[in-house]
Design an enzyme around this catalytic site. Sequence first.
Site, PDB file in Angstrom:
ATOM      1  N   LYS A  36      86.463 -93.908  15.621  1.00  0.00           N
ATOM      2  CA  LYS A  36      85.932 -94.896  16.248  1.00  0.00           C
ATOM      3  C   LYS A  36      86.550 -96.157  15.611  1.00  0.00           C
ATOM      4  O   LYS A  36      87.224 -96.019  14.563  1.00  0.00           O
ATOM      5  CB  LYS A  36      84.528 -95.405  16.154  1.00  0.00           C
ATOM      6  CG  LYS A  36      83.926 -95.480  14.752  1.00  0.00           C
ATOM      7  CD  LYS A  36      82.451 -95.298  14.731  1.00  0.00           C
ATOM      8  CE  LYS A  36      82.119 -95.384  13.298  1.00  0.00           C
ATOM      9  NZ  LYS A  36      80.863 -94.909  12.857  1.00  0.00           N
ATOM     10  N   TYR A 267      94.538-125.040   0.555  1.00  0.00           N
ATOM     11  CA  TYR A 267      93.326-125.803   1.080  1.00  0.00           C
ATOM     12  C   TYR A 267      92.005-125.870   0.292  1.00  0.00           C
ATOM     13  O   TYR A 267      91.753-125.060  -0.571  1.00  0.00           O
ATOM     14  CB  TYR A 267      92.791-125.004   2.509  1.00  0.00           C
ATOM     15  CG  TYR A 267      93.659-125.299   3.583  1.00  0.00           C
ATOM     16  CD1 TYR A 267      94.049-126.440   4.144  1.00  0.00           C
ATOM     17  CD2 TYR A 267      94.429-124.174   4.099  1.00  0.00           C
ATOM     18  CE1 TYR A 267      94.688-126.346   5.404  1.00  0.00           C
ATOM     19  CE2 TYR A 267      95.111-123.961   5.284  1.00  0.00           C
ATOM     20  CZ  TYR A 267      95.277-125.230   5.733  1.00  0.00           C
ATOM     21  OH  TYR A 267      96.167-125.296   6.879  1.00  0.00           O
ATOM     22  N   MET A 315      95.111-119.173   6.817  1.00  0.00           N
ATOM     23  CA  MET A 315      95.218-118.329   7.992  1.00  0.00           C
ATOM     24  C   MET A 315      96.296-117.309   7.747  1.00  0.00           C
ATOM     25  O   MET A 315      96.233-115.920   8.064  1.00  0.00           O
ATOM     26  CB  MET A 315      95.160-119.166   9.068  1.00  0.00           C
ATOM     27  CG  MET A 315      95.358-118.402  10.747  1.00  0.00           C
ATOM     28  SD  MET A 315      95.388-119.259  11.898  1.00  0.00           S
ATOM     29  CE  MET A 315      94.217-120.397  11.956  1.00  0.00           C
TER      30      MET A 315
END
Length: 373
Positions: A36, A267, A315
């Site tokens: 799965k 950041y 990111m």
Amino acid sequence: MARVDLDALKSNFRHIVEHLAREQPRRPPRPIAVVKANAYGHGAAEVGRALEDAGADLLACADIEEGAVLRAAGVTAQILVFGALSVSDLDGLFDCALTPTISTPGAARAVETIARKHKQRLRYHLKIDTGMNRLGFRHDNLGRTLPELLASEGLELEAVYTHFATADDPDSRLFNDQGLRFERALKDVDDIRKGARGGRRPYVHAANSAALLRDARVWYDRVRPGLLLYGVVPPPLASTLPLLPVMTLRSRVVAVKGVRPGEGVGYGVQFSAERPATIATIPAGYADGLDARLGGRGVVLIRGRRAPIVGSVSMDMLAADVTGLDAAPGDEVVILGSQGGDRIDVREMAATIGTIPYEILCRIGTRIERVYS
Ligand SMILES: *Cc1c(COP(=O)(O)O)cnc(C)c1O
């Protein structure tokens, strides 16, 4: 880049089969190979085919859509769907020849209706809830909920199963309680089945990876390893099975620069250098599935050494402190896997950020290219 070692996967499958045969030579349980969630992030198509190649005759996925992906990849083995069935796409059970789990009276009626529409008998697995309180017919109420289902003409009971909530917790009493409740439920199912119209005696399964490692009494006819197939032992358990990690994650250093004392990185400037430091930038971030909590906690391997991840994970990028490592652009970075004599495995990464190995694997993003070997 994620490398998925299909030979390791097949080797793990075979070692599990051999282990079961060694421990229970008279009637060894067979694995249901759990694939799965895109095969725990490894890629359902390739993993499904490889497991079938290694001898798996029953795969399990979470929903009908995952089953369709396996069929589209050419998997011909039987496929069991664990999850609750949404009402809209039940035709997929027939179009893709999937075996549903029936875990609620509502699902029973919906599946019965669709079987009638297709004018075919549909075999199914019956799920009993013995204490997880998620899906399944309550173990203590079967006399009321099951007779209608077991008398159904369109549906054929192939197997009965349950799922353990705390198989990975050696101190949990619930595990034993669930086992006892399941034993009683199996007797009830048997009585109701005989009282209804008979049909063949269903087979039985219950054990996920942790239960498989922990207690041969709950092996029954089949076991349902997921995590073990991918070479990861569910923490905090240990195993002597010679399992190999299937997934490795690598990248390359794209930039190296010096920062002066008092200067920060990334950041929010979560890291600031106390002494002159050398920082390597690595093009892998949370959009690739790397957890933001690795910032300031995790490590990567560069030049055979552990380099702390510093600053916040962005990111698309992260930064590692490579002070003293003589790192250069182009150097290989190991995020999961081994380099030199050291390795970072999924369990270590999960423990570092306070999550479970499952989450680490499943979240490895689709943007990351998977290379199969
Ligand atoms: C995911 C799942 C498994 C496999 O669990 P592992 O801990 O990965 O072995 C087994 N049974 C069911 C019902 C599951 O949902």
